[in-house]
Design a protein around this motif. Structure first.
Motif, PDB file in Angstrom:
ATOM      1  N   LEU A   1       0.907  -1.148   0.160  1.00 11.03           N
ATOM      2  CA  LEU A   1      -0.025  -0.118   0.073  1.00 11.03           C
ATOM      3  C   LEU A   1       0.787   1.286   0.069  1.00 11.03           C
ATOM      4  O   LEU A   1       0.556   2.181  -0.784  1.00 11.03           O
ATOM      5  CB  LEU A   1      -0.856   0.122   1.261  1.00 11.03           C
ATOM      6  CG  LEU A   1      -2.033   1.124   1.356  1.00 11.03           C
ATOM      7  CD1 LEU A   1      -2.902   1.436   0.201  1.00 11.03           C
ATOM      8  CD2 LEU A   1      -2.677   1.150   2.578  1.00 11.03           C
ATOM      9  N   ALA A   2       1.755   1.331   0.819  1.00 13.88           N
ATOM     10  CA  ALA A   2       2.881   2.393   0.949  1.00 13.88           C
ATOM     11  C   ALA A   2       3.503   2.701  -0.378  1.00 13.88           C
ATOM     12  O   ALA A   2       3.190   3.925  -0.858  1.00 13.88           O
ATOM     13  CB  ALA A   2       4.061   2.299   1.959  1.00 13.88           C
ATOM     14  N   ILE A   3       4.070   1.862  -1.175  1.00 13.50           N
ATOM     15  CA  ILE A   3       4.599   1.950  -2.603  1.00 13.50           C
ATOM     16  C   ILE A   3       3.316   2.436  -3.449  1.00 13.50           C
ATOM     17  O   ILE A   3       3.566   3.081  -4.479  1.00 13.50           O
ATOM     18  CB  ILE A   3       5.440   0.970  -2.942  1.00 13.50           C
ATOM     19  CG1 ILE A   3       6.283   1.239  -4.153  1.00 13.50           C
ATOM     20  CG2 ILE A   3       4.837  -0.328  -3.111  1.00 13.50           C
ATOM     21  CD1 ILE A   3       7.190   2.475  -4.008  1.00 13.50           C
ATOM     22  N   ALA A   4       2.148   1.853  -3.607  1.00 11.18           N
ATOM     23  CA  ALA A   4       1.272   2.096  -4.545  1.00 11.18           C
ATOM     24  C   ALA A   4       0.864   3.516  -4.197  1.00 11.18           C
ATOM     25  O   ALA A   4       0.579   4.359  -5.240  1.00 11.18           O
ATOM     26  CB  ALA A   4       0.041   1.244  -4.307  1.00 11.18           C
ATOM     27  N   LEU A   5       0.628   4.112  -3.044  1.00  9.65           N
ATOM     28  CA  LEU A   5       0.032   5.307  -2.688  1.00  9.65           C
ATOM     29  C   LEU A   5       1.241   6.308  -3.091  1.00  9.65           C
ATOM     30  O   LEU A   5       0.991   7.491  -3.548  1.00  9.65           O
ATOM     31  CB  LEU A   5      -0.263   5.581  -1.191  1.00  9.65           C
ATOM     32  CG  LEU A   5      -1.308   4.846  -0.754  1.00  9.65           C
ATOM     33  CD1 LEU A   5      -1.594   4.939   0.737  1.00  9.65           C
ATOM     34  CD2 LEU A   5      -2.548   5.488  -1.529  1.00  9.65           C
ATOM     35  N   ALA A   6       2.578   5.975  -3.197  1.00  7.35           N
ATOM     36  CA  ALA A   6       3.565   6.905  -3.463  1.00  7.35           C
ATOM     37  C   ALA A   6       3.588   6.888  -4.998  1.00  7.35           C
ATOM     38  O   ALA A   6       3.739   7.930  -5.343  1.00  7.35           O
ATOM     39  CB  ALA A   6       5.171   6.293  -2.740  1.00  7.35           C
ATOM     40  N   LEU A   7       3.388   5.855  -5.635  1.00  8.25           N
ATOM     41  CA  LEU A   7       3.388   5.821  -6.974  1.00  8.25           C
ATOM     42  C   LEU A   7       2.188   6.926  -7.559  1.00  8.25           C
ATOM     43  O   LEU A   7       2.343   7.786  -8.591  1.00  8.25           O
ATOM     44  CB  LEU A   7       3.265   4.733  -7.656  1.00  8.25           C
ATOM     45  CG  LEU A   7       4.428   3.704  -7.913  1.00  8.25           C
ATOM     46  CD1 LEU A   7       3.819   2.165  -8.235  1.00  8.25           C
ATOM     47  CD2 LEU A   7       5.334   4.175  -8.737  1.00  8.25           C
ATOM     48  N   VAL A   8       0.974   6.832  -6.999  1.00 10.29           N
ATOM     49  CA  VAL A   8      -0.045   7.705  -7.166  1.00 10.29           C
ATOM     50  C   VAL A   8       0.399   9.131  -6.955  1.00 10.29           C
ATOM     51  O   VAL A   8       0.132  10.056  -7.905  1.00 10.29           O
ATOM     52  CB  VAL A   8      -1.308   7.257  -6.481  1.00 10.29           C
ATOM     53  CG1 VAL A   8      -2.314   8.466  -6.627  1.00 10.29           C
ATOM     54  CG2 VAL A   8      -1.779   6.001  -6.802  1.00 10.29           C
ATOM     55  N   GLY A   9       1.037   9.453  -5.759  1.00 14.21           N
ATOM     56  CA  GLY A   9       1.514  10.758  -5.456  1.00 14.21           C
ATOM     57  C   GLY A   9       2.703  11.419  -6.266  1.00 14.21           C
ATOM     58  O   GLY A   9       2.245  12.636  -6.744  1.00 14.21           O
ATOM     59  N   LEU A  10       3.384  10.383  -6.875  1.00 13.97           N
ATOM     60  CA  LEU A  10       4.457  11.075  -7.777  1.00 13.97           C
ATOM     61  C   LEU A  10       3.722  11.302  -9.117  1.00 13.97           C
ATOM     62  O   LEU A  10       4.592  12.213 -10.066  1.00 13.97           O
ATOM     63  CB  LEU A  10       5.617  10.189  -7.803  1.00 13.97           C
ATOM     64  CG  LEU A  10       6.303  10.023  -6.634  1.00 13.97           C
ATOM     65  CD1 LEU A  10       7.447   9.041  -6.574  1.00 13.97           C
ATOM     66  CD2 LEU A  10       7.029  11.244  -6.122  1.00 13.97           C
ATOM     67  N   ASN A  11       2.855  10.550  -9.733  1.00 10.09           N
ATOM     68  CA  ASN A  11       2.437  10.421 -10.898  1.00 10.09           C
ATOM     69  C   ASN A  11       1.207  11.044 -11.077  1.00 10.09           C
ATOM     70  O   ASN A  11       0.744  11.477 -12.463  1.00 10.09           O
ATOM     71  CB  ASN A  11       2.665   9.241 -11.640  1.00 10.09           C
ATOM     72  CG  ASN A  11       3.851   8.505 -11.620  1.00 10.09           C
ATOM     73  OD1 ASN A  11       4.730   8.942 -12.426  1.00 10.09           O
ATOM     74  ND2 ASN A  11       4.443   7.717 -10.623  1.00 10.09           N
ATOM     75  N   GLU A  12       0.199  11.697 -10.261  1.00  5.15           N
ATOM     76  CA  GLU A  12      -0.921  11.788 -10.615  1.00  5.15           C
ATOM     77  C   GLU A  12      -1.110  13.459 -11.196  1.00  5.15           C
ATOM     78  O   GLU A  12      -1.931  13.577 -12.360  1.00  5.15           O
ATOM     79  CB  GLU A  12      -1.884  11.953  -9.478  1.00  5.15           C
ATOM     80  CG  GLU A  12      -1.393  12.919  -8.303  1.00  5.15           C
ATOM     81  CD  GLU A  12      -2.374  12.891  -7.002  1.00  5.15           C
ATOM     82  OE1 GLU A  12      -3.435  12.269  -7.079  1.00  5.15           O
ATOM     83  OE2 GLU A  12      -1.940  13.421  -6.137  1.00  5.15           O
ATOM     84  N   ASP A  13       0.037  14.374 -11.186  1.00  4.35           N
ATOM     85  CA  ASP A  13      -0.104  15.471 -11.806  1.00  4.35           C
ATOM     86  C   ASP A  13       0.387  15.398 -13.197  1.00  4.35           C
ATOM     87  O   ASP A  13       0.312  16.211 -13.722  1.00  4.35           O
ATOM     88  CB  ASP A  13       0.879  16.299 -11.014  1.00  4.35           C
ATOM     89  CG  ASP A  13       0.399  16.815  -9.631  1.00  4.35           C
ATOM     90  OD1 ASP A  13      -0.946  16.608  -9.518  1.00  4.35           O
ATOM     91  OD2 ASP A  13       1.099  17.135  -8.705  1.00  4.35           O
ATOM     92  N   ARG A  14       0.995  14.318 -13.538  1.00  2.28           N
ATOM     93  CA  ARG A  14       1.503  14.188 -14.968  1.00  2.28           C
ATOM     94  C   ARG A  14       0.450  13.425 -15.949  1.00  2.28           C
ATOM     95  O   ARG A  14       0.998  12.901 -17.048  1.00  2.28           O
ATOM     96  CB  ARG A  14       2.481  13.149 -14.891  1.00  2.28           C
ATOM     97  CG  ARG A  14       3.683  13.632 -13.894  1.00  2.28           C
ATOM     98  CD  ARG A  14       4.966  12.664 -13.949  1.00  2.28           C
ATOM     99  NE  ARG A  14       5.975  13.002 -12.857  1.00  2.28           N
ATOM    100  CZ  ARG A  14       7.182  12.562 -12.584  1.00  2.28           C
ATOM    101  NH1 ARG A  14       7.382  11.359 -13.387  1.00  2.28           N
ATOM    102  NH2 ARG A  14       8.022  13.080 -11.839  1.00  2.28           N
ATOM    103  N   GLY A  15      -0.697  13.141 -15.423  1.00  2.00           N
ATOM    104  CA  GLY A  15      -1.669  12.643 -16.150  1.00  2.00           C
ATOM    105  C   GLY A  15      -1.874  11.190 -16.448  1.00  2.00           C
ATOM    106  O   GLY A  15      -2.189  10.672 -17.382  1.00  2.00           O
TER     107      GLY A  15
END
Length: 311
Positions: free
Chosen positions: A239-253
């Protein structure tokens, strides 16, 4: 000479069949480290087949090469290889395969040279964005914090590897998420994924029409990320790495209509959240052992006539 043709045919067969078999495999995403190993063994088998084919073709054409290859071999072994059976075609095949080997070396050299130049530019840009403080030495620490409006974290490999993270990433990620990102990048560094990507890029750029090398490059880019995700999730949870991926990439579409290079991010997040069970240790061991045997097949083909002559 027929051994040389058999090795050439074996290399072509493995290059044609292996990517299709691996594309149909349903376990590669569950065991990316094993899949990385399998791909490396397949490519090694292809290259070894061509190298051995070149060696036997050259031995059939030139006495100087034959004297080195069969320096200590009994006469019966040399006769078993029937080196003069195809005449001038052996020289043409040896020259063709030698040119392929030289071209591969040139592509790898170019890839390493371009990578070093790119790293020098990145480190120069990093020094501008994060200038040294009075009394601070270059490369004094592995972690570099830079100002940035976009969340980002990346590992700069080299003699002094450094992890670059932006202030936006610090604001976006919290606690275990930030730790998981750091563990992900450290996983790349420990496994030396950069060298694996360099080799895959050199082969694919040197031989763009060879499907196995194009598939090798594409799969390496995908599998190294999955392997680093697993390395981080073992320490800090999926869950931690999944949320981190979302946080790092959501602004990039990345989670809507997005460019192809961002298309893997949603699949990586889904994979982490669904958490499919790993293969059993026994099956992982069998896959690893079977892959290790693939490069041994060209060696067996090359040695078969000599061994049969001695028996």
């Amino acid at each position: 000479m027929w051994v040389s043709l058999a090795l050439l045919a074996l290399g072509v067969l493995v290059a044609a069949v292996a990517p299709r078999l691996l594309a149909r495999a349903d376990w590669t995403e569950r065991e990316p480290i094993v899949a990385l190993w399998v791909w490396q063994c397949v490519v090694a088998a292809v290259l070894l087949s061509f190298a051995l084919s070149m060696t036997f073709s050259a031995a059939a054409s030139w006495q100087a090469v034959r004297g080195r290859v069969f320096a200590t071999a009994p006469a019966a072994v040399v006769e078993a290889y029937a080196l003069g059976s195809l005449g001038p075609w052996s020289a043409a095949l040896a020259v063709l395969l030698a040119c392929g080997g030289l071209w591969t070396g040139a592509m790898l050299t170019r890839e390493v040279r371009d990578t070093r130049a790119r790293r020098r530019r990145q480190r120069a840009e990093l020094l501008v964005r994060a200038p040294l403080l009075p009394g601070e030495e270059t490369g004094s620490g592995p972690l570099v914090l830079v100002e940035g409006d976009r969340p980002d974290a990346r590992w700069l490999p080299g003699p002094r590897p450094r992890l670059v993270i932006t202030t936006a990433a610090l604001r976006r990620l919290r606690g275990r998420q930030l730790d998981a990102v750091l563990a992900h990048e450290q996983g790349h560094a420990r496994a030396r994924h950069d060298w694996l990507l360099h080799c895959a890029a050199a082969l694919a750029s040197g031989f763009p029409r060879v499907p196995v090398f194009a598939a090798f490059r594409a799969e390496m880019h995908r599998l190294v990320e999955l392997a680093a995700d697993d390395s981080a999730s073992k320490r800090f949870g999926r869950l931690a790495i999944a949320l981190a991926l979302v946080g790092l990439n959501e602004d990039r579409g990345a989670f809507g209509p997005c460019p192809a290079h961002h298309a893997e991010v949603p699949r990586r997040v889904t994979r982490l959240l669904t958490a499919e069970p790993r293969l059993t240790p026994g099956r992982r061991l069998r896959l690893t052992a079977a892959a290790a045997l693939v490069p041994a097949v060209p060696l067996l083909v090359a040695l078969a006539p000599g061994l049969s002559a001695l028996s």
